[in-house]
Design a protein around this motif. Structure first.
Motif, PDB file in Angstrom:
ATOM      1  N   THR A 129     -12.255   7.015  -4.512  1.00  0.00           N
ATOM      2  CA  THR A 129     -13.196   6.069  -3.910  1.00  0.00           C
ATOM      3  C   THR A 129     -12.632   4.653  -3.921  1.00  0.00           C
ATOM      4  O   THR A 129     -12.696   3.928  -2.914  1.00  0.00           O
ATOM      5  N   THR A 130     -12.057   4.260  -5.046  1.00  0.00           N
ATOM      6  CA  THR A 130     -11.497   2.908  -5.157  1.00  0.00           C
ATOM      7  C   THR A 130     -10.279   2.745  -4.263  1.00  0.00           C
ATOM      8  O   THR A 130     -10.123   1.720  -3.578  1.00  0.00           O
ATOM      9  N   MET A 131      -9.416   3.746  -4.236  1.00  0.00           N
ATOM     10  CA  MET A 131      -8.206   3.658  -3.420  1.00  0.00           C
ATOM     11  C   MET A 131      -8.545   3.609  -1.933  1.00  0.00           C
ATOM     12  O   MET A 131      -7.932   2.847  -1.169  1.00  0.00           O
ATOM     13  N   ASN A 132      -9.518   4.380  -1.501  1.00  0.00           N
ATOM     14  CA  ASN A 132      -9.921   4.346  -0.095  1.00  0.00           C
ATOM     15  C   ASN A 132     -10.478   2.978   0.290  1.00  0.00           C
ATOM     16  O   ASN A 132     -10.207   2.464   1.382  1.00  0.00           O
ATOM     17  N   ARG A 133     -11.229   2.378  -0.615  1.00  0.00           N
ATOM     18  CA  ARG A 133     -11.764   1.037  -0.334  1.00  0.00           C
ATOM     19  C   ARG A 133     -10.642   0.021  -0.229  1.00  0.00           C
ATOM     20  O   ARG A 133     -10.602  -0.786   0.709  1.00  0.00           O
ATOM     21  N   LEU A 134      -9.722   0.044  -1.174  1.00  0.00           N
ATOM     22  CA  LEU A 134      -8.618  -0.908  -1.164  1.00  0.00           C
ATOM     23  C   LEU A 134      -7.720  -0.712   0.052  1.00  0.00           C
ATOM     24  O   LEU A 134      -7.228  -1.687   0.637  1.00  0.00           O
ATOM     25  N   VAL A 161      -1.472  -2.432   3.940  1.00  0.00           N
ATOM     26  CA  VAL A 161      -0.192  -2.407   3.232  1.00  0.00           C
ATOM     27  C   VAL A 161      -0.305  -1.643   1.912  1.00  0.00           C
ATOM     28  O   VAL A 161       0.687  -1.144   1.391  1.00  0.00           O
ATOM     29  N   VAL A 162      -1.520  -1.524   1.391  1.00  0.00           N
ATOM     30  CA  VAL A 162      -1.715  -0.886   0.090  1.00  0.00           C
ATOM     31  C   VAL A 162      -1.210   0.560   0.059  1.00  0.00           C
ATOM     32  O   VAL A 162      -0.468   0.934  -0.860  1.00  0.00           O
ATOM     33  N   PHE A 177       9.175  -6.046  -3.290  1.00  0.00           N
ATOM     34  CA  PHE A 177       7.891  -5.352  -3.323  1.00  0.00           C
ATOM     35  C   PHE A 177       6.760  -6.332  -2.998  1.00  0.00           C
ATOM     36  O   PHE A 177       6.711  -7.429  -3.563  1.00  0.00           O
ATOM     37  N   PRO A 178       5.834  -5.959  -2.127  1.00  0.00           N
ATOM     38  CA  PRO A 178       4.643  -6.793  -1.955  1.00  0.00           C
ATOM     39  C   PRO A 178       3.773  -6.721  -3.211  1.00  0.00           C
ATOM     40  O   PRO A 178       3.852  -5.756  -3.978  1.00  0.00           O
ATOM     41  N   GLN A 179       2.969  -7.721  -3.419  1.00  0.00           N
ATOM     42  CA  GLN A 179       2.114  -7.753  -4.608  1.00  0.00           C
ATOM     43  C   GLN A 179       0.936  -6.784  -4.490  1.00  0.00           C
ATOM     44  O   GLN A 179       0.352  -6.369  -5.502  1.00  0.00           O
ATOM     45  N   ASN A 180       0.611  -6.403  -3.261  1.00  0.00           N
ATOM     46  CA  ASN A 180      -0.603  -5.618  -3.021  1.00  0.00           C
ATOM     47  C   ASN A 180      -0.736  -4.348  -3.857  1.00  0.00           C
ATOM     48  O   ASN A 180      -1.805  -4.109  -4.443  1.00  0.00           O
ATOM     49  N   PRO A 181       0.293  -3.489  -3.946  1.00  0.00           N
ATOM     50  CA  PRO A 181       0.102  -2.265  -4.735  1.00  0.00           C
ATOM     51  C   PRO A 181      -0.069  -2.540  -6.229  1.00  0.00           C
ATOM     52  O   PRO A 181      -0.783  -1.806  -6.911  1.00  0.00           O
ATOM     53  N   PHE A 182       0.560  -3.609  -6.739  1.00  0.00           N
ATOM     54  CA  PHE A 182       0.377  -3.963  -8.144  1.00  0.00           C
ATOM     55  C   PHE A 182      -1.063  -4.426  -8.392  1.00  0.00           C
ATOM     56  O   PHE A 182      -1.683  -4.043  -9.392  1.00  0.00           O
ATOM     57  N   ASP A 183      -1.579  -5.230  -7.467  1.00  0.00           N
ATOM     58  CA  ASP A 183      -2.978  -5.668  -7.580  1.00  0.00           C
ATOM     59  C   ASP A 183      -3.921  -4.474  -7.482  1.00  0.00           C
ATOM     60  O   ASP A 183      -4.938  -4.406  -8.188  1.00  0.00           O
ATOM     61  N   ALA A 184      -3.584  -3.545  -6.584  1.00  0.00           N
ATOM     62  CA  ALA A 184      -4.414  -2.348  -6.433  1.00  0.00           C
ATOM     63  C   ALA A 184      -4.421  -1.531  -7.715  1.00  0.00           C
ATOM     64  O   ALA A 184      -5.471  -1.015  -8.137  1.00  0.00           O
ATOM     65  N   ASP A 220      -3.767   9.814  -2.787  1.00  0.00           N
ATOM     66  CA  ASP A 220      -4.838   9.289  -1.943  1.00  0.00           C
ATOM     67  C   ASP A 220      -4.308   8.359  -0.865  1.00  0.00           C
ATOM     68  O   ASP A 220      -4.881   8.278   0.238  1.00  0.00           O
ATOM     69  N   ALA A 221      -3.219   7.647  -1.146  1.00  0.00           N
ATOM     70  CA  ALA A 221      -2.599   6.773  -0.146  1.00  0.00           C
ATOM     71  C   ALA A 221      -2.082   7.590   1.028  1.00  0.00           C
ATOM     72  O   ALA A 221      -2.257   7.221   2.201  1.00  0.00           O
ATOM     73  N   VAL A 222      -1.442   8.706   0.714  1.00  0.00           N
ATOM     74  CA  VAL A 222      -0.912   9.579   1.765  1.00  0.00           C
ATOM     75  C   VAL A 222      -2.049  10.196   2.569  1.00  0.00           C
ATOM     76  O   VAL A 222      -2.026  10.213   3.809  1.00  0.00           O
ATOM     77  N   THR A 223      -3.063  10.686   1.881  1.00  0.00           N
ATOM     78  CA  THR A 223      -4.193  11.315   2.563  1.00  0.00           C
ATOM     79  C   THR A 223      -4.935  10.304   3.429  1.00  0.00           C
ATOM     80  O   THR A 223      -5.309  10.595   4.580  1.00  0.00           O
TER      81      THR A 223
END
Length: 312
Positions: free
Chosen positions: A35-40, A46-47, A85-92, A120-123
């Motif tokens: 749920t959290t990953m889909n929202r982000l 980019v996430v 690396f973008p900061q986005n995945p670290f923040d996520a 979940d990122a792939v899906t």
């Protein structure tokens, strides 16, 4: 028809992990992460790209132990291969860990959260799903000096890639199918401009029209060093099999992409995945389970970090 051969035994076997590891201690962890990953991912496209790359860079160095998330001087994040690396995945990951901690404090490792979030990122991007085996502990060592030579290089040929993946106990088939992660994402110009402006002209293994497109995006002189180019110029945010189709028309962005068509055994797999997205998705799911089992820490080999960016 090409048959996907069984991978050799991994350096750290899958049987050290289990699908139901948190069934009693944090039974809702899967739904919390998804749920959290889909929202982000909905908030920032980019996430998902960053999360998939983050997982790979973590597993290739020290194993899948979230050591790439640790901050500080001379950690893995400071290595040259990780500076862009973008900061986005670290923040996520910080957000995901915080959300999981609210429900299950001190129970779920950052390494397991990263593995679930990557699935979940792939899906979310339209790709396959798979059962994430869990039970990893977080590593306590993260050293810049251990990164060099462990990640697949942009200029690796097929033999170098095979050796690189083989060092993790991953097969030739794993190598070709996991390279398909480049169906989403981007590369900075410096990773491939040598193919465009060599002393004898452009790389003859590239389509002339593709070279022209890349030269407009990445000029030889005066370009913006932050400019990026999609691996899959058609659908850079969609997880599909077009990456392999582009390889067959000489539109592989990196040397490590194009090289997959230079040997008969790898070319057969490229053709299989280009002709069947179903075959690619099925193989990718299997290979991600194998990659996620590399170098896992269990027992006394690690800890469960309360904050992913620092050891307890």
């Amino acid at each position: 028809m090409v048959t996907i051969a069984a991978a050799p035994p991994l350096i750290h076997a899958q049987d050290r992990l289990s699908r139901d590891f948190y069934s009693a201690s944090c039974p809702n962890v899967e739904s919390i992460v998804t749920t959290t990953m889909n929202r982000l991912s909905s908030e920032n496209n980019v996430v998902p790209i960053g999360m998939l790359r983050l997982f790979a860079h973590d597993c290739f160095v020290e194993g899948c132990d979230a050591s790439i998330l640790l901050t500080g001087a001379s950690t893995e994040r400071a290595a040259t291969d990780n500076l862009d690396f973008p900061q986005n995945p670290f923040d996520a990951m910080d957000e995901l860990k915080k959300t999981v901690e609210e429900s299950c404090p001190g129970v779920v490792s950052c390494a397991d959260i990263l593995a679930m979030a990557t699935r979940d990122a792939v899906t979310f991007s339209g790709g396959p799903s798979w059962t994430v085996l869990k039970g990893r502990l977080d590593g306590t060592i993260s050293r810049e000096s251990r990164v060099a030579g462990h990640l697949p290089g942009a200029d690796f040929d097929v033999e170098e890639l095979e050796s690189n993946f083989g060092a993790l106990g991953l097969s030739l088939e794993d190598m070709v199918v996991l390279s398909g992660a480049h169906t989403i994402g981007f590369s900075h110009c410096h990773q491939f401009t040598s193919r465009l402006y060599g002393s004898s002209g452009s790389d003859p293994s590239l389509s002339p029209s593709f070279v022209s497109t890349l030269q407009k995006q990445c000029p030889q002189f005066g370009g913006n060093p932050t400019t990026v180019q999609a691996f899959d110029i058609s659908t850079p945010f969609a997880f599909d099999n077009l990456y392999y189709k582009h390889l067959l028309t000489d539109e592989g962005l990196l040397v490590s992409d194009s090289t997959l068509t230079t040997r008969n055994d790898t070319l057969r797999l490229v053709n299989l995945f280009a002709n069947s997205q179903e075959a690619f998705f099925s193989a990718f799911a299997r290979s991600m389970v194998r990659l996620g089992s590399v170098g896992v820490k269990t027992g006394s080999g690690g800890e469960i970090r309360r904050v992913c960016s620092r050891v307890n």
